[in-house]
Design a protein around this motif. Structure first.
Motif, PDB file in Angstrom:
ATOM      1  N   MET A 136       0.848  -1.200   0.000  1.00 16.01           N
ATOM      2  CA  MET A 136       0.000   0.000   0.000  1.00 16.01           C
ATOM      3  C   MET A 136       0.881   1.246   0.000  1.00 16.01           C
ATOM      4  SD  MET A 136      -2.646   1.299   2.934  1.00 16.01           S
ATOM      5  CE  MET A 136      -3.491  -0.278   2.990  1.00 16.01           C
ATOM      6  N   GLU A 137       0.653   2.152  -0.968  1.00 16.40           N
ATOM      7  CA  GLU A 137       1.431   3.380  -1.048  1.00 16.40           C
ATOM      8  C   GLU A 137       1.062   4.291   0.109  1.00 16.40           C
ATOM      9  OE1 GLU A 137       2.278   7.134  -4.076  1.00 16.40           O
ATOM     10  OE2 GLU A 137       0.903   5.512  -4.648  1.00 16.40           O
ATOM     11  N   SER A 138       2.081   4.891   0.700  1.00 11.63           N
ATOM     12  CA  SER A 138       1.842   5.749   1.853  1.00 11.63           C
ATOM     13  C   SER A 138       2.175   7.185   1.516  1.00 11.63           C
ATOM     14  CB  SER A 138       2.694   5.281   3.041  1.00 11.63           C
ATOM     15  OG  SER A 138       2.477   6.098   4.164  1.00 11.63           O
ATOM     16  N   LYS A 139       1.245   8.091   1.837  1.00 13.34           N
ATOM     17  CA  LYS A 139       1.508   9.515   1.738  1.00 13.34           C
ATOM     18  C   LYS A 139       1.239  10.118   3.104  1.00 13.34           C
ATOM     19  CE  LYS A 139       0.702  10.431  -3.171  1.00 13.34           C
ATOM     20  NZ  LYS A 139      -0.052  11.267  -4.150  1.00 13.34           N
ATOM     21  N   LEU A 140       2.321  10.444   3.789  1.00 11.43           N
ATOM     22  CA  LEU A 140       2.227  10.994   5.135  1.00 11.43           C
ATOM     23  C   LEU A 140       1.947  12.488   5.055  1.00 11.43           C
ATOM     24  CD1 LEU A 140       2.647  11.006   8.219  1.00 11.43           C
ATOM     25  CD2 LEU A 140       5.114  11.148   7.783  1.00 11.43           C
ATOM     26  N   PHE A 141       0.929  12.944   5.794  1.00  9.14           N
ATOM     27  CA  PHE A 141       0.626  14.366   5.917  1.00  9.14           C
ATOM     28  C   PHE A 141       0.882  14.791   7.356  1.00  9.14           C
ATOM     29  CE2 PHE A 141      -1.418  13.389   1.998  1.00  9.14           C
ATOM     30  CZ  PHE A 141      -1.496  14.576   1.280  1.00  9.14           C
ATOM     31  N   LEU A 142       1.618  15.891   7.527  1.00 11.84           N
ATOM     32  CA  LEU A 142       1.911  16.453   8.838  1.00 11.84           C
ATOM     33  C   LEU A 142       1.385  17.881   8.911  1.00 11.84           C
ATOM     34  CD1 LEU A 142       5.635  15.343   9.360  1.00 11.84           C
ATOM     35  CD2 LEU A 142       3.618  14.373  10.474  1.00 11.84           C
ATOM     36  N   TYR A 143       0.886  18.261  10.087  1.00 10.30           N
ATOM     37  CA  TYR A 143       0.454  19.644  10.282  1.00 10.30           C
ATOM     38  C   TYR A 143       1.697  20.504  10.470  1.00 10.30           C
ATOM     39  CZ  TYR A 143      -1.990  23.759  11.973  1.00 10.30           C
ATOM     40  OH  TYR A 143      -2.471  25.042  12.108  1.00 10.30           O
ATOM     41  N   ASN A 144       1.878  21.454   9.552  1.00  8.79           N
ATOM     42  CA  ASN A 144       3.020  22.358   9.608  1.00  8.79           C
ATOM     43  C   ASN A 144       2.577  23.640  10.308  1.00  8.79           C
ATOM     44  OD1 ASN A 144       5.272  23.942   9.186  1.00  8.79           O
ATOM     45  ND2 ASN A 144       5.468  23.458   7.009  1.00  8.79           N
ATOM     46  N   THR A 145       3.103  23.882  11.487  1.00  7.55           N
ATOM     47  CA  THR A 145       2.714  25.068  12.254  1.00  7.55           C
ATOM     48  C   THR A 145       3.006  26.343  11.475  1.00  7.55           C
ATOM     49  OG1 THR A 145       3.300  23.853  14.265  1.00  7.55           O
ATOM     50  CG2 THR A 145       2.923  26.196  14.503  1.00  7.55           C
ATOM     51  N   LEU A 146       4.053  26.320  10.662  1.00 10.52           N
ATOM     52  CA  LEU A 146       4.446  27.510   9.909  1.00 10.52           C
ATOM     53  C   LEU A 146       3.389  27.913   8.887  1.00 10.52           C
ATOM     54  CD1 LEU A 146       6.878  29.441   9.846  1.00 10.52           C
ATOM     55  CD2 LEU A 146       7.820  28.041   8.004  1.00 10.52           C
TER      56      LEU A 146
END
Length: 490
Positions: free
Chosen positions: A1-11
């Motif tokens: 399964m392809e993974s695309k990680l999303f992170l909350y960027n405070t900037l």
């Protein structure tokens, strides 16, 4: 399964797809502890949060260089360039050398992190070991025209920087508001503006921790260590900078300004901040005097604690909440975490007792999909735990014969469960570890239970009940099944 990680960027104040600057390499810098006291519950949250990120990035195949600093110099009482150095103050009170204090509490921090299952970072630099690098970084800012000398101290010129780059982008504050809300403190007459901050402080005669520099015998400002050490070990540009939300201003805001002034550009691409642990709605911290140390939690020795809580209970408590949400301390919440962790570990244990069938009525790929989607959505550990709990119910159904699973699917299920429970969430089965003699105990318990089954077959209820009651009395719970029995240590 392809993974695309999303992170909350405070900037940017939004979730962004994580795309490393130099895949598969990832550089991550996280602000570590100031070592002048025992680690407390508030320290557990950033440690577990960024351990989760570290573990997950590695599970995706990234080669992560994780740098977490130790602040052992320069962190003043008011975090505003004034007051006594916190470590020096502790040393004076305990009549020790400052480095004795720093070493003692660094070791205490390491032991607590090990108990919590927090992996060691790739590099753990100490501020006191990088004075030369910090002095060189100060000089670069002076050469660029964004700092000035005043009576042997070097201050960052926030107003000049704001005109060229804009100060306050991370925290969302503008300079006028910062100036209006800045308290006047003793010693600020050395500054051109009240919002300027120290890059290098001239040491007063009684100050113990001091180093020679071109400007004075003194010590670096608190913010300087992170700019200097992140650049040294991760380069002028790196992927992730992490830390607690309470560090966003002034620490991280000042760090961005320093790095941009010296290098001509910002260093970190993604800024990731965990929220606070609160107690009665107030931030938990040493400076507020409302903290509970991790040792007190592990032993139950604090007056606010109804009992002792194991390190894995604390870790599970932290992981049950999303890292960007506030987590409020209470005995009820910790007791619920203890029960939840126990339920999860019993599910893992039950996996080993399942007998495969010729067909499957369940699809283990569904668990992998749910866990992966949750982790890819800004490290949503509560949703991972929710998916695992749903599958604990299915695992119990499989063990009781209400569902069926093939040997291949059972192996896939066990692999997924162990990967997320142990490798990514970083939990340990403390009860199994504590029961070091379990291998010797198992044959004895099962012999007694076979004797109990024989007694039941002979309708000798007195003997059957006595064996069950005696096992219960020593903490072994027996569960009868149609085709035999199960047992577990409570």
């Amino acid at each position: 399964m392809e993974s695309k990680l999303f992170l909350y960027n405070t900037l940017s104040r939004r979730k962004e797809e994580f795309v490393p600057l130099d895949a598969p390499r990832v550089g991550m810098y996280v602000c570590g502890p100031t070592v002048y006291g025992d680690p407390h519950l508030g320290h557990a949250r950033p440690a577990v949060t960024f351990d989760l990120l570290f573990r997950y990035l590695r599970s995706l195949g990234y080669k992560v260089r994780y740098v977490r600093n130790i602040t052992d110099v320069g962190h003043l009482e008011h975090d505003a360039d004034e007051g006594e150095d916190k470590i020096t103050k502790k040393a004076r009170l305990e009549q020790l050398e400052p480095m004795e204090v720093a070493h003692y509490y660094t070791e205490r921090y390491h032991r607590a992190m090990e108990a919590l299952g927090v992996l060691s970072p790739s590099i753990e630099p100490q501020a006191s070991g990088h004075i030369i690098e910090q002095e060189a970084f100060v000089q670069r800012i002076l050469d660029a025209g964004y700092a000035y000398e005043s009576n042997g101290s070097i201050y960052f010129d926030v107003e000049r920087y704001d005109r060229d780059f804009g100060y306050g982008r991370l925290s969302g504050r503008n300079l006028e508001d910062i100036v209006a809300n800045t308290r006047a403190l003793d010693g600020q007459c050395d500054k051109r503006n009240c919002c300027d901050f120290a890059l290098w402080k001239k040491a007063s005669p009684e100050h113990i921790m001091r180093w020679p520099s071109p400007w004075s015998d003194g010590f670096p400002g608190w913010h300087m260590e992170c700019s200097a050490m992140s650049t040294k070990y991760l380069g002028e540009r790196f992927d992730i900078h992490g830390g607690g939300m309470d560090l966003m201003f002034p620490h991280h805001e000042c760090e961005i300004a320093q790095s941009t002034a010296a290098l001509g550009h910002a260093s970190a691409k993604y800024w990731v901040h965990n929220n606070m642990i609160t107690i009665n709605g107030q931030k938990m911290g040493k400076s507020l005097g409302n903290f509970i140390t991790l040792e007190e939690l592990f032993t139950g020795s604090h007056e606010l604690l109804a009992q002792a809580y194991s390190p894995m209970t604390i870790r599970f408590f932290v992981l049950q909440a999303h890292y960007r949400s506030t987590l409020d301390f209470s005995n009820n919440a910790l007791q619920a975490a203890e029960k939840g962790l126990d339920r999860l570990m019993k599910g893992v244990e039950t996996l080993a007792k399942i007998r495969p069938s010729d067909e499957s009525t369940v699809d283990p790929a569904e668990l992998e999909r749910r866990c992966r989607e949750a982790m890819d959505d800004d490290l949503n550990s509560p949703m991972v735990i929710s998916a695992l709990f749903d599958w604990v119910r299915i695992i119990n159904q499989l063990a009781e014969g209400q569902q069926r699973i093939t040997a291949a699917d059972l192996e896939a299920l066990a692999t997924t469960v162990r990967r997320y429970v142990f490798d990514i969430l970083g939990l340990r089965d403390e009860k199994s570890a504590a029961a070091g003699g379990l291998d010797r105990l198992t044959p004895l318990v099962e012999m007694l239970l076979r004797m109990r089954m024989e007694a039941k077959a002979a309708r000798d209820w007195a003997t059957s009940d006595r064996i069950r009651d005696e096992l219960t009395a020593v903490g072994i719970r027996v569960k009868d099944r149609k085709d035999g029995f199960d047992w577990e240590i409570e």
